[in-house]
Design an enzyme around this catalytic site. Sequence first.
Site, PDB file in Angstrom:
ATOM      1  N   PRO A   1      45.427  51.843  51.535  1.00  0.00           N
ATOM      2  CG  PRO A   1      43.558  50.613  52.222  1.00  0.00           C
ATOM      3  CD  PRO A   1      43.947  51.874  51.522  1.00  0.00           C
TER       4      PRO A   1
ATOM      5  CB  THR B   1      36.841  34.138  39.890  1.00  0.00           C
ATOM      6  OG1 THR B   1      38.068  34.768  40.255  1.00  0.00           O
ATOM      7  CG2 THR B   1      36.504  33.128  40.988  1.00  0.00           C
ATOM      8  CG  ASP B   2      41.948  34.901  38.050  1.00  0.00           C
ATOM      9  OD1 ASP B   2      41.260  35.234  39.039  1.00  0.00           O
ATOM     10  OD2 ASP B   2      42.794  35.662  37.526  1.00  0.00           O
ATOM     11  CD  GLU B   3      40.072  35.811  43.790  1.00  0.00           C
ATOM     12  OE1 GLU B   3      39.956  35.350  44.922  1.00  0.00           O
ATOM     13  OE2 GLU B   3      40.075  37.025  43.530  1.00  0.00           O
TER      14      GLU B   3
ATOM     15  CE1 TYR C   1      33.842  35.441  44.669  1.00  0.00           C
ATOM     16  CE2 TYR C   1      36.226  35.429  44.270  1.00  0.00           C
ATOM     17  CZ  TYR C   1      34.927  35.596  43.804  1.00  0.00           C
ATOM     18  OH  TYR C   1      34.703  35.905  42.488  1.00  0.00           O
TER      19      TYR C   1
ATOM     20  CB  THR D   1      24.865  33.942  47.343  1.00  0.00           C
ATOM     21  OG1 THR D   1      23.826  34.609  48.044  1.00  0.00           O
ATOM     22  CG2 THR D   1      24.896  34.441  45.905  1.00  0.00           C
TER      23      THR D   1
ATOM     24  CG  ASN E   1      41.753  40.785  39.774  1.00  0.00           C
ATOM     25  OD1 ASN E   1      42.135  39.620  39.774  1.00  0.00           O
ATOM     26  ND2 ASN E   1      41.610  41.483  40.887  1.00  0.00           N
TER      27      ASN E   1
ATOM     28  CE1 TYR F   1      44.000  45.368  52.361  1.00  0.00           C
ATOM     29  CE2 TYR F   1      43.444  43.532  50.925  1.00  0.00           C
ATOM     30  CZ  TYR F   1      43.060  44.607  51.702  1.00  0.00           C
ATOM     31  OH  TYR F   1      41.718  44.896  51.819  1.00  0.00           O
TER      32      TYR F   1
ATOM     33  CG  LEU G   1      43.660  47.767  44.307  1.00  0.00           C
ATOM     34  CD1 LEU G   1      44.167  47.943  45.726  1.00  0.00           C
ATOM     35  CD2 LEU G   1      44.713  47.041  43.467  1.00  0.00           C
TER      36      LEU G   1
ATOM     37  CB  THR H   1      23.674  42.157  48.132  1.00  0.00           C
ATOM     38  OG1 THR H   1      24.609  42.523  47.104  1.00  0.00           O
ATOM     39  CG2 THR H   1      23.111  40.766  47.869  1.00  0.00           C
TER      40      THR H   1
ATOM     41  CE  LYS I   1      32.231  32.662  41.062  1.00  0.00           C
ATOM     42  NZ  LYS I   1      30.914  33.144  40.546  1.00  0.00           N
TER      43      LYS I   1
END
Length: 353
Positions: free
Chosen positions: A213, A133-135, A158, A104, A187, A215, A198, A38, A162
């Site tokens: 930028p 991921t911890d997300e 996302y 995916t 991360n 956020y 980032l 990708t 996951k």
Amino acid sequence: MKSILVTGGCGFIGTNFIRFLFDLPDEHFIVVNVDKLTYAANPENLADISHKYSDRYFFEKADICDFPKISNLIDKYEVDTIIHFAAESHVDRSIVGPSDFIRTNVFGTFTLLEVVRQRIEKGKSIRFHHVSTDEVYGSLGPTGYFYESSPYNPRSPYSASKAASDHLVRSYFATYGIPITISICSNNYGPYQFPEKLIPLMILSMLEGKELPVYGDGKNIRDWLYVMDHCSAVWLILNKGKIGETYNIGGENEWENIRLVEYLCELVARRTNVPSNRYKSLIRFVMDRPGHDRRYAINCDKIKTELGWKPTVIFEKGLEMTVDWYLNNLDWLNKVRSGEYIKWIEINYGNRL
Ligand code: NAD
Ligand code: TDX
């Protein structure tokens, strides 16, 4: 001889992981890197490995959602281990266009599990390690940590994709007895990260004199880990982890985004002999990411006490190495952004693609 299939090996962490493997003294494995290539991929990352280890490293362009293709590759290379990194990985992109993430991250993981299930039913064992991921745990307030036992509360397409893939992996263990392990990491930072994330985005923008930028109010917190420490944890889990278990991996290293960006300004300023205020003056507080998770913080006592893992790279040192890597690899940055690497693929892989 172990036959390890790595998915997503041309992305950020996959590339570092394959490099990690070929740095090991052990030579009793082959690596098959399966990547769809990708926008986030660059097979040139591994050109030296491909050259040096042509008898033990194999690249295969394939989509993990393609059951027949993956099935053929498993047979062709007699794969006994899968380490699954491939994913759509950028939260902002998932907000703009979630469908590739569902395809995916959910369907792709399901497809891999189905291929493995077929083999298990024929009496062949394939170890499956899933990288997450911890997300998936959601967002923390000012205190507290994510534990392996924390409830899932994904808040972006996302992280939801996951989370779904994690649940599928666990269900294939419980239902079909597939020998799985899962790692849940915070991360990552380091070389070869696509400059939409980032840290590389900020470095690149500074060099180009573009705005930085940040956020919202910039006080969102992330726990940062050097990518090679993530790789060593995955390898340890693969070798010593208990089947069916999940292991948190983190840097115990929380930074507010704004503090991190300012620190990066100072680092890049030192390296480029520019006053840091020139970079800091580029910082702009911009509209917040929708559903922006406030704070991530991982408790990784389990992998530390049970498997003896610990992070080895001090953040300030790791960031310095990372800044230096990007400064020394401006060609890489330009290539991954320009699509020039696609031409490289055509030249180097020709009709195979
Ligand atoms: P990345 O976006 O840099 O790389 C992903 C790779 O997967 C790319 O090479 C891409 O071409 C490949 N890919 C995407 N879709 C594919 C498909 N359908 N078939 C085959 N290959 C496909 O991502 P990354 O940052 O290296 O993340 C790797 C894994 O680690 C992901 O599963 C991610 O969720 C997880 N993770 C990342 C971080 C982080 O900080 N980057 C932290 C924790 C967990
Ligand atoms: O321009 C930016 N400005 C900004 O303030 C970008 C790109 C990000 N941010 C903020 C959002 C986050 O709080 O910085 C923090 C880090 O952002 P990202 O680099 O996009 O990472 P994050 O959203 O935390 O997710 C990353 O870590 C977990 C990876 O992209 C995921 O793949 C991984 O699962």
